[in-house]
Write an enzyme that holds these catalytic residues in place. Sequence first.
Site, PDB file in Angstrom:
ATOM      1  N   THR A 157     -15.822  12.814   7.772  1.00 50.83           N
ATOM      2  CA  THR A 157     -16.260  13.682   6.692  1.00 50.83           C
ATOM      3  C   THR A 157     -17.780  13.655   6.556  1.00 50.83           C
ATOM      4  O   THR A 157     -18.405  12.617   6.713  1.00 50.83           O
ATOM      5  CB  THR A 157     -15.634  13.200   5.369  1.00 50.83           C
TER       6      THR A 157
ATOM      7  N   ARG B  37      -1.279  18.608   4.282  1.00 49.16           N
ATOM      8  CA  ARG B  37      -1.935  17.469   3.638  1.00 49.16           C
ATOM      9  C   ARG B  37      -3.366  17.806   3.232  1.00 49.16           C
ATOM     10  O   ARG B  37      -4.119  18.424   3.966  1.00 49.16           O
ATOM     11  CB  ARG B  37      -1.927  16.275   4.586  1.00 49.16           C
TER      12      ARG B  37
ATOM     13  N   ASP C 209      -9.196  13.824  -0.286  1.00 47.79           N
ATOM     14  CA  ASP C 209     -10.048  13.805  -1.472  1.00 47.79           C
ATOM     15  C   ASP C 209     -11.203  14.790  -1.407  1.00 47.79           C
ATOM     16  O   ASP C 209     -11.745  15.171  -2.452  1.00 47.79           O
ATOM     17  CB  ASP C 209     -10.610  12.397  -1.685  1.00 47.79           C
TER      18      ASP C 209
ATOM     19  N   THR D 270     -16.458   9.573   1.529  1.00 47.83           N
ATOM     20  CA  THR D 270     -15.804   9.690   2.831  1.00 47.83           C
ATOM     21  C   THR D 270     -14.878   8.495   2.992  1.00 47.83           C
ATOM     22  O   THR D 270     -15.284   7.356   2.745  1.00 47.83           O
ATOM     23  CB  THR D 270     -16.819   9.724   3.987  1.00 47.83           C
ATOM     24  N   GLY D 271     -13.634   8.751   3.366  1.00 47.52           N
ATOM     25  CA  GLY D 271     -12.717   7.629   3.514  1.00 47.52           C
ATOM     26  C   GLY D 271     -11.269   8.068   3.511  1.00 47.52           C
ATOM     27  O   GLY D 271     -10.949   9.233   3.735  1.00 47.52           O
TER      28      GLY D 271
END
Length: 333
Positions: free
Chosen positions: A199, A227, A230, A250-251
């Site tokens: 991201t 899907r 976030d 980002t994660g």
Amino acid sequence: MIKITKFLAALIGLLSSQALVAHKTDDSTGWSIAIHGGAGTIERDRMTPGQQAEYETALAAALEAGAKVLREGGSAIDAVKAAIMPMEDDPNFNAGRGAVFTWEEHIEHDVSIMDGRDRSAGAASGLRLVKNPILLADAIRVDGRHVFLSGEGAQQFASERDFELVAPEWFETERRRESLERLKTEKVSALDVDHKFGTVGAVARDSEGNLAAGTSTGGMTGKRWGRIGDTPVIGAGTYADNRSCAVSATGWGEYFIRVGVAQEICTRVRLSGNPDYQSAADEVMAEVAELGGDGGVIVMPSSGEPIFSFNTSGMYRARVTADSAVEVGIFGD
């Protein structure tokens, strides 16, 4: 963090008439900007010097695109867009061109942007044809009737406006296709083939003290059933409020949504009355880790001193202010 090397500074200098390093002056305008290109298992022994230089150069170029807007008196929201677009066009990052494949072998982008002046926001998910998703997110924000559009509706909104559309093949890269094939063949998870969350995002403070944040991604390799992570969720992957801060995350999106990472950081600082942004960011990222998630954030405080917080071995990141030199970092040390 490391200061950008002389070689990289010279290389990026060819791309801009402005010097990369922002020297302190008596009439400093107080602007600042930070960007990220993903966090995850990013270790020195898994990256050649050439690959490291390529990422550092790409980060420096994106940072300079945003810094140029601020240096010339532009707004934080425009600087965020300017910084994210080069990363969406760069196949090294999981956003725009170079995004990962879904299980059905499509590429679907998620994106959001927020203006701290009035907390106006725009977001979209499931985009397949818009060349630069961050521009569409901002158009949704400016239109103002809705905050979050998805799939065919978002595409129709884009088609009714003058956005650059490209064929799906433009986004595809062989490296991402190989990752999907490995995921399916070896029956491993997206974390095993991605190694990092690619991201991209940016946070900025302009010379008038206004904040903005934006985030753009292709999601996770092999994602199914529509899907959504976030990134397009305001308050989870992106948040900006002039009263406190601007955040881009980002994660592992599911955990960032559960914690409400981006807004949680800003709210903690605002309600505590203690402007310790680093501690707030570290504490929220620790909560993500306790739940089983990982990743990182870039935070732009209202004071304009950008910070980073991540619980992974590395995060592609860079920052600069009107009073400091460019810094580019990749590894955790």
